[in-house]
Design a protein around this motif. Structure first.
Motif, PDB file in Angstrom:
ATOM      1  N   ASN A 238       0.808  -1.234   0.000  1.00 21.41           N
ATOM      2  CA  ASN A 238       0.000   0.000   0.000  1.00 21.41           C
ATOM      3  C   ASN A 238       0.835   1.274   0.000  1.00 21.41           C
ATOM      4  O   ASN A 238       0.388   2.317   0.490  1.00 21.41           O
ATOM      5  N   SER A 239       2.034   1.232  -0.574  1.00 22.98           N
ATOM      6  CA  SER A 239       2.890   2.414  -0.483  1.00 22.98           C
ATOM      7  C   SER A 239       2.461   3.558  -1.387  1.00 22.98           C
ATOM      8  O   SER A 239       2.992   4.660  -1.280  1.00 22.98           O
ATOM      9  N   THR A 240       1.467   3.336  -2.279  1.00 22.33           N
ATOM     10  CA  THR A 240       0.899   4.492  -2.971  1.00 22.33           C
ATOM     11  C   THR A 240       0.229   5.428  -1.981  1.00 22.33           C
ATOM     12  O   THR A 240       0.013   6.603  -2.279  1.00 22.33           O
ATOM     13  N   GLY A 241      -0.071   4.936  -0.765  1.00 23.14           N
ATOM     14  CA  GLY A 241      -0.657   5.785   0.264  1.00 23.14           C
ATOM     15  C   GLY A 241       0.252   6.897   0.728  1.00 23.14           C
ATOM     16  O   GLY A 241      -0.194   7.829   1.425  1.00 23.14           O
ATOM     17  N   LEU A 242       1.525   6.850   0.355  1.00 29.29           N
ATOM     18  CA  LEU A 242       2.421   7.962   0.665  1.00 29.29           C
ATOM     19  C   LEU A 242       1.962   9.259   0.003  1.00 29.29           C
ATOM     20  O   LEU A 242       2.374  10.345   0.411  1.00 29.29           O
ATOM     21  N   LEU A 243       1.097   9.148  -0.997  1.00 30.37           N
ATOM     22  CA  LEU A 243       0.602  10.356  -1.663  1.00 30.37           C
ATOM     23  C   LEU A 243      -0.152  11.255  -0.690  1.00 30.37           C
ATOM     24  O   LEU A 243      -0.117  12.493  -0.810  1.00 30.37           O
TER      25      LEU A 243
END
Length: 286
Positions: A238-243
């Motif tokens: 889920n590292s797109t959650g860094l956005l």
């Protein structure tokens, strides 16, 4: 990958740093700097802040509270734990404000992942151990639920690796008004990686992975908050959650989701846990 999910006019990656690069390589280029290797946070962070740069510093902010207070004195921009910026965490805060579960009495959370084969998790010189890497997620969640309140007491016990860093730790905290929290974290065993808020009129469960969640269950009703689809393979879940963190730091000087005072408190709690468990880093002697 994260930046490709955001408008290019808002965010642009100019360069990247590893611990082998000197800060002056990128100092003239950045307004916001992403960096890793947390044992370098204090040294590199001070250099960037003294150079007038805005800094986004991921967890753990520093190796101990003394280093953190040095950074706070220089801080101009934001510090962060990306979990705080996820929509699920925003939903949890809203539910708590609305007293959807009544008065919160107990918070339990756990985070465990088998990482003993990775040097940075087990070597003291690299700031290894469960607490600094994954235990911080459990502790910050408790502080979010209790609105940044300092616990009345902290009791921690754990086991250490031969290298002297913590392998597994259990922490019990007592707060005012007879409220409690229990956290468990380990780099030797896989745990459910969820969090449960129990109140007098119901409960909220943040489903795993609790540090980057997309689902929660509120009084037996499940809700989903899906992330944008990544355009490339991801190294971390889920590292797109860094956005969400990137957007937060673009908009605000100091994020109310993770204020400086709470960052200091979180690090002081971790210092106390390390003292009780028996983990001492070289930075503690400096």
């Amino acid at each position: 990958v994260t930046m490709k999910t955001l408008p290019p006019e808002d965010h642009r990656v100019i360069s990247a740093q590893t611990s082998s690069l000197r800060p002056q390589v990128f100092l003239p280029l950045h307004q916001e700097v992403w960096r890793g290797s947390w044992q370098q946070h204090w040294r590199v962070g001070l250099l960037l802040l003294e150079a007038g740069k805005n800094v986004l510093c991921e967890k753990p902010f520093a190796m101990n509270a003394r280093q953190l207070k040095d950074l706070v004195e220089e801080a101009e921009k934001s510090r962060a734990i990306w979990s705080r910026c996820f929509p699920v965490h925003a939903e949890v805060r809203r539910l708590l404000q609305e007293e959807a579960v009544g008065e919160v009495k107990l918070v339990t959370d756990c985070f465990g992942s088998r990482q003993l084969h990775i040097p940075r998790w087990v070597e003291k010189e690299l700031g290894g151990g469960a607490l600094l890497d994954i235990g911080v997620y459990c502790l910050q969640f408790v502080l979010m639920v209790f609105n940044g309140e300092r616990p009345e007491s902290i009791q921690a016990t754990g086991v250490l690796l031969d290298s002297g860093v913590d392998e597994s730790v259990i922490v019990v905290m007592k707060f005012s008004r007879k409220r409690m929290a229990v956290c468990a974290f380990s780099i030797a065993a896989q745990l459910p990686n969820d969090a449960i808020i129990s109140g007098t009129e119901g409960s909220v469960q943040v489903l795993g992975p609790m540090h980057c969640p997309t689902e929660c269950v509120v009084n037996d009703r499940e809700t989903e908050h899906p992330l944008p689809e990544p355009c490339l393979p991801l190294n971390f879940t889920n590292s797109t959650g860094l956005l969400y963190e990137a957007e937060e730091v673009r908009r605000l000087k100091e994020s109310p989701r993770m204020p400086l005072a709470e960052s200091v408190l979180l690090t002081e709690i971790m210092d106390e846990i390390r003292e009780q468990v028996g983990v001492i880093f070289n930075q503690d002697r400096q």
